[in-house]
Motif scaffolding. Sequence first.
Motif, PDB file in Angstrom:
ATOM      1  N   LEU A   1     -22.595  16.257  37.246  1.00 39.89           N
ATOM      2  CA  LEU A   1     -23.217  15.060  36.674  1.00 39.89           C
ATOM      3  C   LEU A   1     -23.519  15.260  35.188  1.00 39.89           C
ATOM      4  N   ILE A   2     -24.043  16.442  34.850  1.00 39.15           N
ATOM      5  CA  ILE A   2     -24.486  16.707  33.472  1.00 39.15           C
ATOM      6  C   ILE A   2     -23.298  16.792  32.513  1.00 39.15           C
ATOM      7  N   PHE A   3     -22.270  17.562  32.902  1.00 34.63           N
ATOM      8  CA  PHE A   3     -21.108  17.708  32.020  1.00 34.63           C
ATOM      9  C   PHE A   3     -20.173  16.511  32.212  1.00 34.63           C
ATOM     10  N   GLY A   4     -20.503  15.407  31.617  1.00 36.01           N
ATOM     11  CA  GLY A   4     -19.715  14.181  31.779  1.00 36.01           C
ATOM     12  C   GLY A   4     -20.611  12.964  31.934  1.00 36.01           C
ATOM     13  N   ARG A   5     -21.929  13.204  31.910  1.00 35.21           N
ATOM     14  CA  ARG A   5     -22.892  12.103  31.980  1.00 35.21           C
ATOM     15  C   ARG A   5     -22.547  11.155  33.116  1.00 35.21           C
TER      16      ARG A   5
ATOM     17  N   ALA B   1     -24.140  20.197  37.702  1.00 34.51           N
ATOM     18  CA  ALA B   1     -23.251  20.350  36.539  1.00 34.51           C
ATOM     19  C   ALA B   1     -22.211  19.242  36.501  1.00 34.51           C
TER      20      ALA B   1
END
Lengths: 350, 350
Positions: B283-287, B281
């Motif tokens: 990494l995913i929430f914030g690219r 998360a």
Amino acid sequence: MPEVRAYAAQSESSGVAPMPIPRRELRPDDVAIDIDYCGICHTDIHFVENDWGGTLYPVVPGHEIIGTVTAVGSEVTGFKAGDRVGVGCLVDSCRECASCDEGLEQYCEQGPTVTYNGEDRHDGTRTYGGYSEHIVVSDRFVLHVPDALDPAAAAPLLCAGITTYSPLRHFGIGTGHKVGVIGMGGLGHMGVKFARALGAEVVLFTRSQGKVEEAKKQGAHEVVISTDEAQMATMAGQLDFILDTVPVHHDLNPYLMTLKRDGTHILVGMPEPLDPPVDGAALIFGRKRLAGSLIGGLPETQEMLDFCAEHGIVCDIEMLDIAKVNEAYERMKKGDIRYRFVIDMRTLRA
Amino acid sequence: MPEVRAYAAQSESSGVAPMPIPRRELRPDDVAIDIDYCGICHTDIHFVENDWGGTLYPVVPGHEIIGTVTAVGSEVTGFKAGDRVGVGCLVDSCRECASCDEGLEQYCEQGPTVTYNGEDRHDGTRTYGGYSEHIVVSDRFVLHVPDALDPAAAAPLLCAGITTYSPLRHFGIGTGHKVGVIGMGGLGHMGVKFARALGAEVVLFTRSQGKVEEAKKQGAHEVVISTDEAQMATMAGQLDFILDTVPVHHDLNPYLMTLKRDGTHILVGMPEPLDPPVDGAALIFGRKRLAGSLIGGLPETQEMLDFCAEHGIVCDIEMLDIAKVNEAYERMKKGDIRYRFVIDMRTLRA
């Protein structure tokens, strides 16, 4: 407040059932939409069953919405009654931060307002999703759906589509690249279609021999059975990018080995701790990158819909009546769907 | 084959002790070097004590080598007797793959030949490192050491220096970026110096209150005590890049929170499984991106030495006689060094 018919979950184990929900009066920037189709995302099940905690009941799921404009607020110029439109995972954001300024509302620094189980930024009311006959959304978060797209099959583009399109575009994937797609579900099959349409050579990783032919039909140039070490070995150092759509725990390390130097493994499916742990050596010896990506912003979602119209891309779907949603959930839990259920929301109004 | 004096480890528990080693005759592309200084890298200890397995005894450690050319092979044009030169972690590579073609010999697809405990690509003999009076190295892997650099303090640039310089350059770090450096050891203090010299705003993360003033002296604009949650919280979403030099297990997740959207956490210190696991998360929430980087190629290492000469950058060192190496190892295990031991190799010839 007027009410509209919808399907909502009342508790963790209730499934969804008919329930009226309030509909807000139009604000100056609002678009009122009669919903025609709504895709079923795995996220819907997670919220209905409160798998991630935080579900506020009653919850009306659905964030892959296609509908028809019925009315617009006084300041809306981009939409008019009769337009075919889409609404995805977001219905508002702060509109002031750097991410919003760049049209990356999904990364809004204040946190975007999600389409359901969210809180309206103006009056604090609950947001309700697309398992409903009607929705009212601020125009910035409404998409134009090109006529060339089959509207039902376009519904899952609003989540499964943009979630795979956005990272492919952000990381500049195209001609000359060899791209691996992990998983052949709702997201994976869209990843294959998009990577192929962008000009990349596409390798689909799946655990299932039964998906080989189907993956090739979807556009994969090669299919690798990920549980077969010999097949995985043939892919060592071959890939520029990996689009990882798997939503459950899996070992990333064998996939990192398939990347070239400077390759990037992009997570879109699993927002949980990466267990088993990623091997730092796999990143250091090859200057590789592990990245994440979350849905997409509104401008890019519109771009994606236009790209789909241009390239004849939609989602492969199975349509169902609203009354069958709980059955669809059960089939999805067993992986029994190629590749997305879409609810014919006209069955709710009927 | 002629022999030269060196210090070698004979077993996992022997430490290093005097031992003659063979020296090869000059090939046409070889440079013969009398070694003047050799830095002590933690890797030396790991090899001496076989911490990673694979040590072939006797092993002569040392890959931060500064010396003086004594002779060159018949085809060498870039070096002559009397030149001050350096040798780092690599002494050969396949010279044919894409990475070698790009001057990224550290990522040689056939595997580069490392300076010690490696195998010569031509005759299969063992490579021996810099704890020696003399070394013979192919000219492609020999660096020019600018006169402006103190030669002893330049030795650790060949490993600690390039390991931190290369990722800062590769990821385009400079003016306008806010960069976190984790750890204030041999690599970390070089990371601070380089990031500062490249124009970035530098934040040093350390667990030790005692390193705050020292980090600022080295060039850090801010210092954050990483065990202090309140201090960590002030850094949330602030950083463009993190250079992570910590060589032991640590939790990356609190650091990922300090990255801006699209920020990159670069591992240079820990080639082991990332335990505790990284949160997908984050990494995913914030690219966001988690990347690795390994030392540097030869052209970039030369660029780094020239950059150091231009900016007056060297490593902070403590010099010692070769006979004291085992004591130095014990002090390094306790972290009792600011920031790098360098052996005065002239004490071996004396």
